[in-house]
Design a protein around this motif. Structure first.
Motif, PDB file in Angstrom:
ATOM      1  N   ILE A  30       4.325   4.893 -17.306  1.00 34.68           N
ATOM      2  CA  ILE A  30       3.344   5.889 -16.856  1.00 34.68           C
ATOM      3  C   ILE A  30       2.631   5.388 -15.605  1.00 34.68           C
ATOM      4  O   ILE A  30       2.394   6.154 -14.671  1.00 34.68           O
ATOM      5  CB  ILE A  30       2.344   6.222 -17.978  1.00 34.68           C
ATOM      6  CG1 ILE A  30       3.067   6.931 -19.122  1.00 34.68           C
ATOM      7  CG2 ILE A  30       1.198   7.073 -17.453  1.00 34.68           C
ATOM      8  CD1 ILE A  30       2.213   7.210 -20.315  1.00 34.68           C
ATOM      9  N   GLU A  31       2.301   4.103 -15.576  1.00 31.52           N
ATOM     10  CA  GLU A  31       1.656   3.542 -14.389  1.00 31.52           C
ATOM     11  C   GLU A  31       2.572   3.654 -13.172  1.00 31.52           C
ATOM     12  O   GLU A  31       2.142   4.054 -12.090  1.00 31.52           O
ATOM     13  CB  GLU A  31       1.277   2.085 -14.618  1.00 31.52           C
ATOM     14  CG  GLU A  31       0.566   1.468 -13.433  1.00 31.52           C
ATOM     15  CD  GLU A  31       0.116   0.042 -13.708  1.00 31.52           C
ATOM     16  OE1 GLU A  31      -0.740  -0.438 -12.942  1.00 31.52           O
ATOM     17  OE2 GLU A  31       0.607  -0.586 -14.660  1.00 31.52           O
ATOM     18  N   ARG A  32       3.845   3.366 -13.360  1.00 27.92           N
ATOM     19  CA  ARG A  32       4.804   3.474 -12.254  1.00 27.92           C
ATOM     20  C   ARG A  32       4.927   4.920 -11.778  1.00 27.92           C
ATOM     21  O   ARG A  32       4.970   5.194 -10.587  1.00 27.92           O
ATOM     22  CB  ARG A  32       6.161   2.935 -12.691  1.00 27.92           C
ATOM     23  CG  ARG A  32       7.211   2.975 -11.615  1.00 27.92           C
ATOM     24  CD  ARG A  32       8.466   2.230 -12.064  1.00 27.92           C
ATOM     25  NE  ARG A  32       9.585   2.464 -11.192  1.00 27.92           N
ATOM     26  CZ  ARG A  32       9.756   1.918 -10.004  1.00 27.92           C
ATOM     27  NH1 ARG A  32       8.842   1.091  -9.541  1.00 27.92           N
ATOM     28  NH2 ARG A  32      10.815   2.186  -9.273  1.00 27.92           N
ATOM     29  N   MET A  33       4.948   5.838 -12.720  1.00 24.70           N
ATOM     30  CA  MET A  33       5.039   7.255 -12.374  1.00 24.70           C
ATOM     31  C   MET A  33       3.804   7.697 -11.579  1.00 24.70           C
ATOM     32  O   MET A  33       3.919   8.413 -10.576  1.00 24.70           O
ATOM     33  CB  MET A  33       5.176   8.099 -13.641  1.00 24.70           C
ATOM     34  CG  MET A  33       5.306   9.581 -13.387  1.00 24.70           C
ATOM     35  SD  MET A  33       5.490  10.539 -14.899  1.00 24.70           S
ATOM     36  CE  MET A  33       3.951  10.198 -15.727  1.00 24.70           C
ATOM     37  N   LEU A  34       2.633   7.260 -11.995  1.00 21.76           N
ATOM     38  CA  LEU A  34       1.403   7.630 -11.288  1.00 21.76           C
ATOM     39  C   LEU A  34       1.331   7.007  -9.898  1.00 21.76           C
ATOM     40  O   LEU A  34       0.786   7.597  -8.976  1.00 21.76           O
ATOM     41  CB  LEU A  34       0.174   7.211 -12.095  1.00 21.76           C
ATOM     42  CG  LEU A  34      -0.162   8.074 -13.290  1.00 21.76           C
ATOM     43  CD1 LEU A  34      -1.321   7.451 -14.065  1.00 21.76           C
ATOM     44  CD2 LEU A  34      -0.523   9.473 -12.862  1.00 21.76           C
ATOM     45  N   GLN A  35       1.878   5.817  -9.737  1.00 24.74           N
ATOM     46  CA  GLN A  35       1.807   5.149  -8.444  1.00 24.74           C
ATOM     47  C   GLN A  35       2.739   5.757  -7.413  1.00 24.74           C
ATOM     48  O   GLN A  35       2.441   5.767  -6.226  1.00 24.74           O
ATOM     49  CB  GLN A  35       2.113   3.661  -8.595  1.00 24.74           C
ATOM     50  CG  GLN A  35       1.001   2.890  -9.245  1.00 24.74           C
ATOM     51  CD  GLN A  35       1.357   1.433  -9.417  1.00 24.74           C
ATOM     52  OE1 GLN A  35       2.493   1.028  -9.242  1.00 24.74           O
ATOM     53  NE2 GLN A  35       0.367   0.636  -9.786  1.00 24.74           N
ATOM     54  N   PHE A  36       3.864   6.299  -7.840  1.00 25.01           N
ATOM     55  CA  PHE A  36       4.853   6.762  -6.873  1.00 25.01           C
ATOM     56  C   PHE A  36       4.980   8.282  -6.795  1.00 25.01           C
ATOM     57  O   PHE A  36       5.005   8.845  -5.717  1.00 25.01           O
ATOM     58  CB  PHE A  36       6.220   6.134  -7.163  1.00 25.01           C
ATOM     59  CG  PHE A  36       6.206   4.653  -6.994  1.00 25.01           C
ATOM     60  CD1 PHE A  36       6.083   4.092  -5.733  1.00 25.01           C
ATOM     61  CD2 PHE A  36       6.280   3.816  -8.081  1.00 25.01           C
ATOM     62  CE1 PHE A  36       6.040   2.714  -5.568  1.00 25.01           C
ATOM     63  CE2 PHE A  36       6.247   2.441  -7.929  1.00 25.01           C
ATOM     64  CZ  PHE A  36       6.128   1.900  -6.674  1.00 25.01           C
ATOM     65  N   ALA A  37       5.081   8.959  -7.908  1.00 27.34           N
ATOM     66  CA  ALA A  37       5.254  10.410  -7.875  1.00 27.34           C
ATOM     67  C   ALA A  37       4.824  11.017  -9.206  1.00 27.34           C
ATOM     68  O   ALA A  37       5.595  11.079 -10.144  1.00 27.34           O
ATOM     69  CB  ALA A  37       6.710  10.770  -7.602  1.00 27.34           C
ATOM     70  N   PRO A  38       3.575  11.461  -9.306  1.00 22.35           N
ATOM     71  CA  PRO A  38       3.113  12.029 -10.572  1.00 22.35           C
ATOM     72  C   PRO A  38       3.823  13.334 -10.938  1.00 22.35           C
ATOM     73  O   PRO A  38       3.975  13.647 -12.100  1.00 22.35           O
ATOM     74  CB  PRO A  38       1.626  12.251 -10.367  1.00 22.35           C
ATOM     75  CG  PRO A  38       1.418  12.226  -8.908  1.00 22.35           C
ATOM     76  CD  PRO A  38       2.515  11.421  -8.317  1.00 22.35           C
ATOM     77  N   ASN A  39       4.248  14.096  -9.939  1.00 21.26           N
ATOM     78  CA  ASN A  39       5.064  15.278 -10.182  1.00 21.26           C
ATOM     79  C   ASN A  39       5.838  15.627  -8.912  1.00 21.26           C
ATOM     80  O   ASN A  39       5.703  14.966  -7.896  1.00 21.26           O
ATOM     81  CB  ASN A  39       4.232  16.459 -10.692  1.00 21.26           C
ATOM     82  CG  ASN A  39       3.164  16.884  -9.732  1.00 21.26           C
ATOM     83  OD1 ASN A  39       3.343  16.837  -8.522  1.00 21.26           O
ATOM     84  ND2 ASN A  39       2.033  17.303 -10.255  1.00 21.26           N
TER      85      ASN A  39
END
Length: 82
Positions: A30-39
């Motif tokens: 989740i942290e990786r997703m938020l750092q690079f592309a949340p959507n």
């Protein structure tokens, strides 16, 4: 009303400069997703700015992760509860 909108926008702009940190080894994806592309339609800065704006205006906000492996056709944007 314009003064309130200006203040909320200023707070949201400053908060969008923050880097998201997720505590716990279990949620590193989740942290990786938020750092690079949340959507698919927003950058992390836009996502945080939008989230802070909703929190300041509505006093409440929900983030519901939608994982593509469960629903690949699901929309990836989020809307204000109003």
């Amino acid at each position: 009303m314009e003064l309130i909108r200006s203040a909320v926008e200023s707070i949201a702009t400053q908060c969008s400069k923050l880097n998201p940190v997720v505590v716990g080894k279990k949620y590193k994806n989740i942290e990786r997703m938020l750092q690079f592309a949340p959507n698919k339609i927003m950058t992390t800065q836009q996502f945080i700015s939008k989230l802070v704006t909703i929190i300041k205006v509505e006093n409440n906000a929900f983030i519901i992760p939608i994982y593509p492996k469960y629903n690949p056709d699901a929309p990836t944007s989020f809307k204000s509860p109003s």
